[in-house]
Motif scaffolding. Structure first.
Motif, PDB file in Angstrom:
ATOM      1  N   PHE A 147       1.082  12.020  -9.765  1.00  0.00           N
ATOM      2  CA  PHE A 147       0.359  13.276  -9.583  1.00  0.00           C
ATOM      3  C   PHE A 147       1.294  14.475  -9.729  1.00  0.00           C
ATOM      4  N   LYS A 148       2.479  14.385  -9.117  1.00  0.00           N
ATOM      5  CA  LYS A 148       3.453  15.477  -9.230  1.00  0.00           C
ATOM      6  C   LYS A 148       3.895  15.671 -10.672  1.00  0.00           C
ATOM      7  N   ALA A 149       4.128  14.562 -11.394  1.00  0.00           N
ATOM      8  CA  ALA A 149       4.539  14.669 -12.795  1.00  0.00           C
ATOM      9  C   ALA A 149       3.435  15.302 -13.627  1.00  0.00           C
ATOM     10  N   GLY A 150       2.192  14.923 -13.377  1.00  0.00           N
ATOM     11  CA  GLY A 150       1.070  15.518 -14.101  1.00  0.00           C
ATOM     12  C   GLY A 150       0.928  17.002 -13.801  1.00  0.00           C
ATOM     13  N   LEU A 199       0.829  -1.207   0.000  1.00  0.00           N
ATOM     14  CA  LEU A 199       0.000   0.000   0.000  1.00  0.00           C
ATOM     15  C   LEU A 199       0.868   1.265   0.000  1.00  0.00           C
ATOM     16  N   GLY A 200       1.956   1.235   0.763  1.00  0.00           N
ATOM     17  CA  GLY A 200       2.877   2.378   0.789  1.00  0.00           C
ATOM     18  C   GLY A 200       3.507   2.629  -0.573  1.00  0.00           C
ATOM     19  N   ARG A 201       3.919   1.553  -1.263  1.00  0.00           N
ATOM     20  CA  ARG A 201       4.498   1.710  -2.608  1.00  0.00           C
ATOM     21  C   ARG A 201       3.472   2.263  -3.587  1.00  0.00           C
ATOM     22  N   ALA A 202       2.257   1.720  -3.512  1.00  0.00           N
ATOM     23  CA  ALA A 202       1.202   2.192  -4.411  1.00  0.00           C
ATOM     24  C   ALA A 202       0.892   3.666  -4.148  1.00  0.00           C
ATOM     25  N   PHE A 203       0.862   4.046  -2.883  1.00  0.00           N
ATOM     26  CA  PHE A 203       0.614   5.448  -2.536  1.00  0.00           C
ATOM     27  C   PHE A 203       1.744   6.340  -3.042  1.00  0.00           C
ATOM     28  N   GLY A 204       2.983   5.881  -2.895  1.00  0.00           N
ATOM     29  CA  GLY A 204       4.142   6.640  -3.390  1.00  0.00           C
ATOM     30  C   GLY A 204       4.106   6.807  -4.900  1.00  0.00           C
ATOM     31  N   ARG A 205       3.751   5.741  -5.640  1.00  0.00           N
ATOM     32  CA  ARG A 205       3.640   5.842  -7.104  1.00  0.00           C
ATOM     33  C   ARG A 205       2.549   6.828  -7.508  1.00  0.00           C
ATOM     34  N   THR A 206       1.443   6.771  -6.779  1.00  0.00           N
ATOM     35  CA  THR A 206       0.339   7.683  -7.071  1.00  0.00           C
ATOM     36  C   THR A 206       0.766   9.130  -6.879  1.00  0.00           C
TER      37      THR A 206
END
Length: 99
Positions: free
Chosen positions: A40-43, A29-36
């Motif tokens: 978001f920052k890249a977008g 869950l932590g990895r998925a949250f970090g990827r999200t």
């Protein structure tokens, strides 16, 4: 940190997450949250870059419009404008607009 939660609130949230998802699922869950967050920052960066590009294009259009306005003002004030495909300093003959 969020202003209303505080340290005790964060500890309570972490304990509840551990109980709900278990110790094996929390790292996923932590990895998925970090990827999200990364996506978001890249977008957001892309949106900001596009916005800056659009502002640059608008500035160029405004500068072009102001050049056209100043040229038409010069002609209407009795000043002649030259019509040539060459720059004025290289032109051997120049045609003047009728007044």
């Amino acid at each position: 940190m969020p202003s209303g939660i505080g340290i005790p609130g964060l500890i309570l949230i972490l304990i509840l997450a551990l109980l709900l998802f278990g110790p094996n699922k929390l790292p996923e869950l932590g990895r998925a949250f970090g990827r999200t967050l990364r996506e978001f920052k890249a977008g957001a960066r892309d949106v900001m870059r596009d916005d800056e590009d659009n502002k640059g294009t608008e500035r160029k259009e405004v500068q072009a419009e102001s050049t056209v306005v100043s040229s038409s003002t010069n002609v209407s004030n009795g000043q002649a404008a030259t019509l040539s495909s060459e720059p004025p300093s290289q032109s051997s003959t120049s045609r003047r607009l009728p007044e």
